[in-house]
Each structure stands twice: as C-alpha cells, then as structure tokens.
Design a protein around this motif. Structure first.
Motif, PDB file in Angstrom:
ATOM      1  N   LEU A  85       0.968  -1.228   0.075  1.00 29.13           N
ATOM      2  CA  LEU A  85      -0.278   0.120   0.070  1.00 29.13           C
ATOM      3  C   LEU A  85       0.557   1.348  -0.345  1.00 29.13           C
ATOM      4  CD1 LEU A  85      -2.905   0.597   0.161  1.00 29.13           C
ATOM      5  CD2 LEU A  85      -2.860   1.043   2.367  1.00 29.13           C
ATOM      6  N   GLN A  86       1.414   1.984  -1.427  1.00 22.86           N
ATOM      7  CA  GLN A  86       1.838   2.508  -1.789  1.00 22.86           C
ATOM      8  C   GLN A  86       1.142   4.406  -0.883  1.00 22.86           C
ATOM      9  OE1 GLN A  86       3.304   1.784  -4.892  1.00 22.86           O
ATOM     10  NE2 GLN A  86       4.786   0.382  -4.566  1.00 22.86           N
ATOM     11  N   LEU A  87       1.729   4.837  -0.464  1.00 23.88           N
ATOM     12  CA  LEU A  87       1.112   6.509  -0.266  1.00 23.88           C
ATOM     13  C   LEU A  87       2.139   7.738  -1.225  1.00 23.88           C
ATOM     14  CD1 LEU A  87      -0.451   8.147   1.423  1.00 23.88           C
ATOM     15  CD2 LEU A  87       1.981   8.999   2.592  1.00 23.88           C
ATOM     16  N   THR A  88       1.084   7.958  -1.769  1.00 21.99           N
ATOM     17  CA  THR A  88       1.310   9.208  -2.775  1.00 21.99           C
ATOM     18  C   THR A  88       1.113  10.407  -2.611  1.00 21.99           C
ATOM     19  OG1 THR A  88      -0.515   9.184  -4.128  1.00 21.99           O
ATOM     20  CG2 THR A  88      -0.036   6.930  -4.740  1.00 21.99           C
ATOM     21  N   ASP A  89       1.889  10.974  -3.945  1.00 24.59           N
ATOM     22  CA  ASP A  89       1.772  12.411  -3.397  1.00 24.59           C
ATOM     23  C   ASP A  89       0.669  13.335  -4.177  1.00 24.59           C
ATOM     24  OD1 ASP A  89       4.632  12.683  -2.120  1.00 24.59           O
ATOM     25  OD2 ASP A  89       5.926  12.983  -4.551  1.00 24.59           O
ATOM     26  N   GLN A  90      -0.051  12.278  -4.386  1.00 23.04           N
ATOM     27  CA  GLN A  90      -1.402  12.565  -5.235  1.00 23.04           C
ATOM     28  C   GLN A  90      -2.699  12.853  -4.503  1.00 23.04           C
ATOM     29  OE1 GLN A  90      -2.317   9.614  -8.105  1.00 23.04           O
ATOM     30  NE2 GLN A  90      -0.689   9.785  -9.287  1.00 23.04           N
ATOM     31  N   VAL A  91      -3.854  14.075  -4.450  1.00 19.62           N
ATOM     32  CA  VAL A  91      -4.396  14.187  -3.683  1.00 19.62           C
ATOM     33  C   VAL A  91      -6.007  14.414  -4.485  1.00 19.62           C
ATOM     34  CG1 VAL A  91      -3.333  15.670  -1.980  1.00 19.62           C
ATOM     35  CG2 VAL A  91      -4.462  16.816  -4.221  1.00 19.62           C
ATOM     36  N   ILE A  92      -6.893  13.351  -4.127  1.00 21.11           N
ATOM     37  CA  ILE A  92      -8.079  13.654  -4.980  1.00 21.11           C
ATOM     38  C   ILE A  92      -8.809  15.027  -4.937  1.00 21.11           C
ATOM     39  CG2 ILE A  92     -10.463  12.924  -5.038  1.00 21.11           C
ATOM     40  CD1 ILE A  92      -9.543  10.248  -4.383  1.00 21.11           C
TER      41      ILE A  92
END
Length: 182
Positions: A85-92
């Motif tokens: 489960l990889q945290l990204t720099d993306q936001v919704i």
C-alpha cells in the motif's frame, strides 16, 4: 450499448445477442436510492490470492480510475503500513459534498485483482489486476456505503472488457467481457 431507463429496453433477443455474439457476461446491477440515485454492482478484490468480502462498487463511466476505500483493501488483507500500500503525492480534488468545506484527500495506491458479479445466479467476470487508488471519499458515507468496504469502479477496470460492454439500467444488468491476452 447504453439504454436509459424507461426508454429503449433490450428484448430477450438483444440480450441474447450480447451474450452469444459478443461473448459478454451479464452482471446484476443494484440501485442506491436518493440521495445517491446511482447504480452499483458487487465485486470482490484480491491481493496476492487473499480475497475480500463482497463489496458494492459504484459504476462511474466518467471516472478514468477506480478508487477503493481503506476498508476494502483491509478486507483483502492489507493492513495500514503494508508495503504493498503505497502513499502517493496525489490528492483527490473536488472531494467535497454540497455544502461541505473542501478538504483534499491524500491517495495511496495498490494492485488488486477485481472480480465483478457472481450474484443472483449470474456469472463472475474476472477483470484482471489493476492499480487502484485508495482513499476514504466523503461520497461513500453520503451514499450510504461508507460503513464498510466500498469501491468506485471506473473506466480503467471497465475498459478491460475489450472495448465492449452493455448497460441496461431498465433491466438492472451490466454486461462485461473478461479481458483477453495482452
């Protein structure tokens, strides 16, 4: 094929043609009443062979990506802190309900295999493995499916149907084809 409610409805011959000629598999659809007014199917996710419980997946033909909530990946065996489960720099963005303040939601990603259907005597369509976004969208709770595992199934998964699918909300059916060899 998209048939709006209470307009053109596929007769038995048209439905048979989807299944016989196009090799599409019927999947039952379910309706979420107001405030949602949306259709969903039931899916199971799996990560490294561990399968989730059955969960609702809102059909979103306008979304290029599929999103699952944290409870969905936990149901498939991924705990917080799991390296898969990889945290990204993306936001919704735009993840606020009417009248609520906008709060950007941070997105994680993981790979899951997606199986659609298999309920009410209809077939299971194995849509293959996909990288999905993991986020706790406010809409899950607003639409009444936020208390447990849930998904928004987008075009990244649905497009695996070989560019062919059928949708007849008047018959509560979605037709999909399992992905072929790449």
């Amino acid at each position: 094929l998209f048939l709006p409610p209470r307009t053109m409805a596929p007769d038995a011959t048209a439905a048979d043609a989807l299944e016989r000629d196009l090799k599409l598999i019927p999947v039952p659809l379910f309706f979420l009443p107001a405030p949602a007014g949306l259709y969903y199917c039931k899916v199971r996710l799996s990560v490294d062979g561990q399968e989730s419980s059955t969960l609702p997946a809102l059909i979103d033909l306008g979304s290029p990506l599929s999103i699952v909530n944290p409870a969905a990946v936990q149901s498939a065996g991924l705990a917080d802190g799991d390296p898969r489960l990889q945290l990204t720099d993306q936001v919704i963005s735009g993840a606020a309900m009417p009248g609520q303040p906008y709060n950007p939601i941070r997105v994680s990603e993981t790979r899951v295999a997606v199986k659609v259907g298999g309920m009410a005597g209809k077939g299971v369509v194995n849509m293959g493995e996909h990288r999905v976004s993991v986020a706790d969208l406010p809409g899950f709770a607003t639409f009444g499916i936020g208390g447990g595992p849930a998904m928004v199934i987008g075009l990244d998964v649905l497009a695996e149907s070989g560019g062919r699918m059928g949708l007849a909300v008047s018959h509560n059916t979605l037709w999909l084809r399992p992905p072929g060899p790449k």
